[in-house]
Design a protein around this motif. Structure first.
Motif, PDB file in Angstrom:
ATOM      1  N   UNK A 161      -0.300  17.270  11.238  1.00  0.00           N
ATOM      2  CA  UNK A 161      -0.045  18.691  11.467  1.00  0.00           C
ATOM      3  C   UNK A 161      -0.875  19.581  10.541  1.00  0.00           C
ATOM      4  N   UNK A 162      -1.677  18.982   9.657  1.00  0.00           N
ATOM      5  CA  UNK A 162      -2.512  19.755   8.755  1.00  0.00           C
ATOM      6  C   UNK A 162      -1.856  20.093   7.428  1.00  0.00           C
ATOM      7  N   UNK A 163      -0.644  19.590   7.185  1.00  0.00           N
ATOM      8  CA  UNK A 163       0.050  19.859   5.927  1.00  0.00           C
ATOM      9  C   UNK A 163      -0.513  18.959   4.827  1.00  0.00           C
ATOM     10  N   UNK A 164      -0.855  19.571   3.682  1.00  0.00           N
ATOM     11  CA  UNK A 164      -1.431  18.832   2.557  1.00  0.00           C
ATOM     12  C   UNK A 164      -0.395  18.663   1.453  1.00  0.00           C
ATOM     13  N   UNK A 165      -0.222  17.426   0.992  1.00  0.00           N
ATOM     14  CA  UNK A 165       0.715  17.129  -0.093  1.00  0.00           C
ATOM     15  C   UNK A 165       0.034  16.228  -1.107  1.00  0.00           C
ATOM     16  N   UNK A 166       0.554  16.234  -2.334  1.00  0.00           N
ATOM     17  CA  UNK A 166       0.053  15.371  -3.395  1.00  0.00           C
ATOM     18  C   UNK A 166       1.096  14.281  -3.648  1.00  0.00           C
ATOM     19  N   UNK A 167       0.676  13.023  -3.615  1.00  0.00           N
ATOM     20  CA  UNK A 167       1.612  11.913  -3.684  1.00  0.00           C
ATOM     21  C   UNK A 167       1.335  11.039  -4.903  1.00  0.00           C
ATOM     22  N   UNK A 168       2.413  10.457  -5.428  1.00  0.00           N
ATOM     23  CA  UNK A 168       2.342   9.450  -6.491  1.00  0.00           C
ATOM     24  C   UNK A 168       2.988   8.188  -5.939  1.00  0.00           C
ATOM     25  N   UNK A 169       2.223   7.082  -5.884  1.00  0.00           N
ATOM     26  CA  UNK A 169       2.729   5.907  -5.185  1.00  0.00           C
ATOM     27  C   UNK A 169       2.430   4.630  -5.957  1.00  0.00           C
ATOM     28  N   UNK A 170       3.169   3.588  -5.554  1.00  0.00           N
ATOM     29  CA  UNK A 170       2.915   2.225  -6.003  1.00  0.00           C
ATOM     30  C   UNK A 170       2.414   1.447  -4.786  1.00  0.00           C
ATOM     31  N   UNK A 171       1.103   1.223  -4.672  1.00  0.00           N
ATOM     32  CA  UNK A 171       0.552   0.584  -3.467  1.00  0.00           C
ATOM     33  C   UNK A 171       1.032  -0.856  -3.312  1.00  0.00           C
ATOM     34  N   UNK A 172       1.325  -1.227  -2.079  1.00  0.00           N
ATOM     35  CA  UNK A 172       1.761  -2.593  -1.789  1.00  0.00           C
ATOM     36  C   UNK A 172       0.720  -3.369  -0.984  1.00  0.00           C
ATOM     37  N   UNK A 173       0.248  -2.797   0.137  1.00  0.00           N
ATOM     38  CA  UNK A 173      -0.698  -3.528   0.975  1.00  0.00           C
ATOM     39  C   UNK A 173      -1.434  -2.582   1.903  1.00  0.00           C
ATOM     40  N   UNK A 174      -2.582  -3.060   2.410  1.00  0.00           N
ATOM     41  CA  UNK A 174      -3.383  -2.355   3.405  1.00  0.00           C
ATOM     42  C   UNK A 174      -3.367  -3.166   4.689  1.00  0.00           C
ATOM     43  N   UNK A 175      -3.250  -2.486   5.819  1.00  0.00           N
ATOM     44  CA  UNK A 175      -3.218  -3.187   7.104  1.00  0.00           C
ATOM     45  C   UNK A 175      -4.002  -2.405   8.148  1.00  0.00           C
ATOM     46  N   UNK A 176      -4.840  -3.105   8.951  1.00  0.00           N
ATOM     47  CA  UNK A 176      -5.528  -2.432  10.062  1.00  0.00           C
ATOM     48  C   UNK A 176      -4.682  -2.513  11.323  1.00  0.00           C
ATOM     49  N   UNK A 177      -4.658  -1.428  12.098  1.00  0.00           N
ATOM     50  CA  UNK A 177      -3.918  -1.412  13.361  1.00  0.00           C
ATOM     51  C   UNK A 177      -4.441  -0.271  14.222  1.00  0.00           C
ATOM     52  N   UNK A 178      -4.716  -0.581  15.500  1.00  0.00           N
ATOM     53  CA  UNK A 178      -5.173   0.439  16.452  1.00  0.00           C
ATOM     54  C   UNK A 178      -6.350   1.246  15.911  1.00  0.00           C
ATOM     55  N   UNK A 179      -7.332   0.559  15.336  1.00  0.00           N
ATOM     56  CA  UNK A 179      -8.561   1.175  14.834  1.00  0.00           C
ATOM     57  C   UNK A 179      -8.313   2.144  13.678  1.00  0.00           C
ATOM     58  N   UNK A 180      -7.217   1.972  12.991  1.00  0.00           N
ATOM     59  CA  UNK A 180      -6.934   2.736  11.786  1.00  0.00           C
ATOM     60  C   UNK A 180      -6.513   1.774  10.686  1.00  0.00           C
ATOM     61  N   UNK A 181      -6.670   2.227   9.428  1.00  0.00           N
ATOM     62  CA  UNK A 181      -6.145   1.487   8.283  1.00  0.00           C
ATOM     63  C   UNK A 181      -4.925   2.233   7.764  1.00  0.00           C
ATOM     64  N   UNK A 182      -3.896   1.479   7.383  1.00  0.00           N
ATOM     65  CA  UNK A 182      -2.663   2.060   6.859  1.00  0.00           C
ATOM     66  C   UNK A 182      -2.374   1.505   5.467  1.00  0.00           C
ATOM     67  N   UNK A 183      -1.939   2.394   4.576  1.00  0.00           N
ATOM     68  CA  UNK A 183      -1.499   1.996   3.237  1.00  0.00           C
ATOM     69  C   UNK A 183       0.019   2.011   3.206  1.00  0.00           C
ATOM     70  N   UNK A 184       0.608   0.861   2.900  1.00  0.00           N
ATOM     71  CA  UNK A 184       2.049   0.765   2.709  1.00  0.00           C
ATOM     72  C   UNK A 184       2.329   0.825   1.213  1.00  0.00           C
ATOM     73  N   UNK A 185       3.204   1.712   0.798  1.00  0.00           N
ATOM     74  CA  UNK A 185       3.429   1.912  -0.632  1.00  0.00           C
ATOM     75  C   UNK A 185       4.836   2.450  -0.880  1.00  0.00           C
ATOM     76  N   UNK A 186       5.248   2.379  -2.136  1.00  0.00           N
ATOM     77  CA  UNK A 186       6.512   2.966  -2.568  1.00  0.00           C
ATOM     78  C   UNK A 186       6.209   4.364  -3.094  1.00  0.00           C
ATOM     79  N   UNK A 187       6.762   5.387  -2.441  1.00  0.00           N
ATOM     80  CA  UNK A 187       6.526   6.777  -2.823  1.00  0.00           C
ATOM     81  C   UNK A 187       7.476   7.128  -3.968  1.00  0.00           C
ATOM     82  N   UNK A 188       6.911   7.418  -5.131  1.00  0.00           N
ATOM     83  CA  UNK A 188       7.730   7.651  -6.320  1.00  0.00           C
ATOM     84  C   UNK A 188       8.530   8.937  -6.224  1.00  0.00           C
TER      85      UNK A 188
END
Length: 329
Positions: A164-191
């Motif tokens: 939607x164009x909303x910009x936020x600043x995040x602090x995370x603990x990264x867990x893993x990266x996964x490709x799906x449907x021609x995109x990459x996704x970061x799974x993480x714990x959002x602090x």
């Protein structure tokens, strides 16, 4: 091979497997004193390896890019060929583990001199593997940075721009990266949200490494896959509605699991949950997930509301009037 040379190579191998090593931990891994570690670091520097050291309680060592490819590793041409091959492997999803090519590429980028890195970037822009297309391209630099953070269990900060164009600043603990449907996704714990979150990598920018390590949170491969399935479905749908159910947010999340993403508290005792689908039938399926006995309301717009009501009435009539028994042949 002398003990000193063997120990220096062991030190180099450790430096190449993590972005940052505390001095005491290196000494413990090698079974030597911190003073010996400092001497071995100096030996590696004399061989052309640029190793950054930082003082203090959070200090330690990290391998930097050098002015030339360090000796006994690769020639410039070999480094370029390997880096391009790894980028192609990552984009084609050719490696069994999605992060394998990325972590190897990130490790190589750590020691590439600027001139070689520029050659790699120029060639990568010109190389487009067959079968890869569609979707927004994720920067291999960003993917490499995130892959290292996942591997090292290091907290990071970044800026995220939603669909939607909303910009936020995040602090995370990264867990893993996964490709799906021609995109990459970061799974993480959002602090800040104190919960698991999944982010599309092509919408990430401004990654900052904090050098703060964390104990990894355990997830099964099936749980990771479930998070990615939810993330893939979390796009704008032709038919969308909000469901407000008489269930507190914490209890709703317990019952819905990963599918509770996007839910927000509507006061202390109610939860608002967005649902969508390609048509009203898929939206109805989402509504059917509301637990039995929990009242809820929805703002499903017309004409979908009338179509769903007509289908629901016929379903009730069918349940009240079962078909006659089969005629005997």
């Amino acid at each position: 091979m002398s003990d000193t040379t063997s120990r220096a190579l062991s030190l180099l191998n450790l430096l190449q497997t993590h972005r940052h090593w505390p001095g005491p931990e290196l000494a413990a891994r090698l079974g030597v004193t911190e003073r010996t570690v400092r001497r071995d670091v100096d030996r590696l520097r004399e061989l052309g390896y640029r190793i950054e050291s930082t003082p203090g309680a959070a200090g330690g060592y990290r391998l930097e890019a050098g002015s030339a490819v360090p000796p006994l590793l690769l020639t410039d041409e070999e480094a370029v060929a390997m880096a391009i091959g790894l980028r192609v492997a990552a984009s084609q999803r050719l490696v069994g583990g999605a992060e394998t090519a990325l972590t190897a590429l990130a490790k190589l980028d750590q020691v590439l001199p600027p001139a070689v890195r520029r050659r790699v970037a120029a060639l990568a822009d010109a190389v487009r593997p067959v079968g890869v297309g569609g979707g927004e391209a994720a920067s291999t630099e960003v993917l490499g940075e995130l892959a290292l953070a996942c591997r090292d269990s290091e907290r990071v900060r970044f800026t995220y721009t939603s669909a939607a164009g909303e910009t936020t600043h995040r602090r995370v603990e990264p867990h893993s990266l996964s490709p799906a449907d021609r995109h990459w996704y970061l799974l993480c714990w959002d602090l800040d949200r104190d919960d698991w979150r999944t982010f599309r990598v092509d919408r990430l920018s401004g990654i900052e490494h904090t050098r703060v390590l964390f104990p990894p949170r355990e997830l099964t491969p099936e749980e990771v896959d479930a998070f990615i399935v939810v993330a893939r479905s979390w796009v704008r749908q032709p038919v969308e509605t909000d469901i407000v159910m008489d269930l507190p947010l914490d209890r709703m999340r317990e019952q819905f699991g990963q599918w509770g993403q996007g839910a927000t508290a509507e006061g202390a005792e109610r939860t608002r949950w967005p649902v969508g689908g390609s048509d009203w039938r898929e939206t109805m399926y989402g509504m059917s997930w509301v637990p039995a006995g929990v009242p809820y309301t929805t703002d499903l717009p017309e004409p979908h509301r009338s179509e769903m009501r007509e289908a629901a009435i016929r379903m009730l009539q069918a349940l009240d009037s079962p078909p006659p028994p089969r005629a005997r042949s």
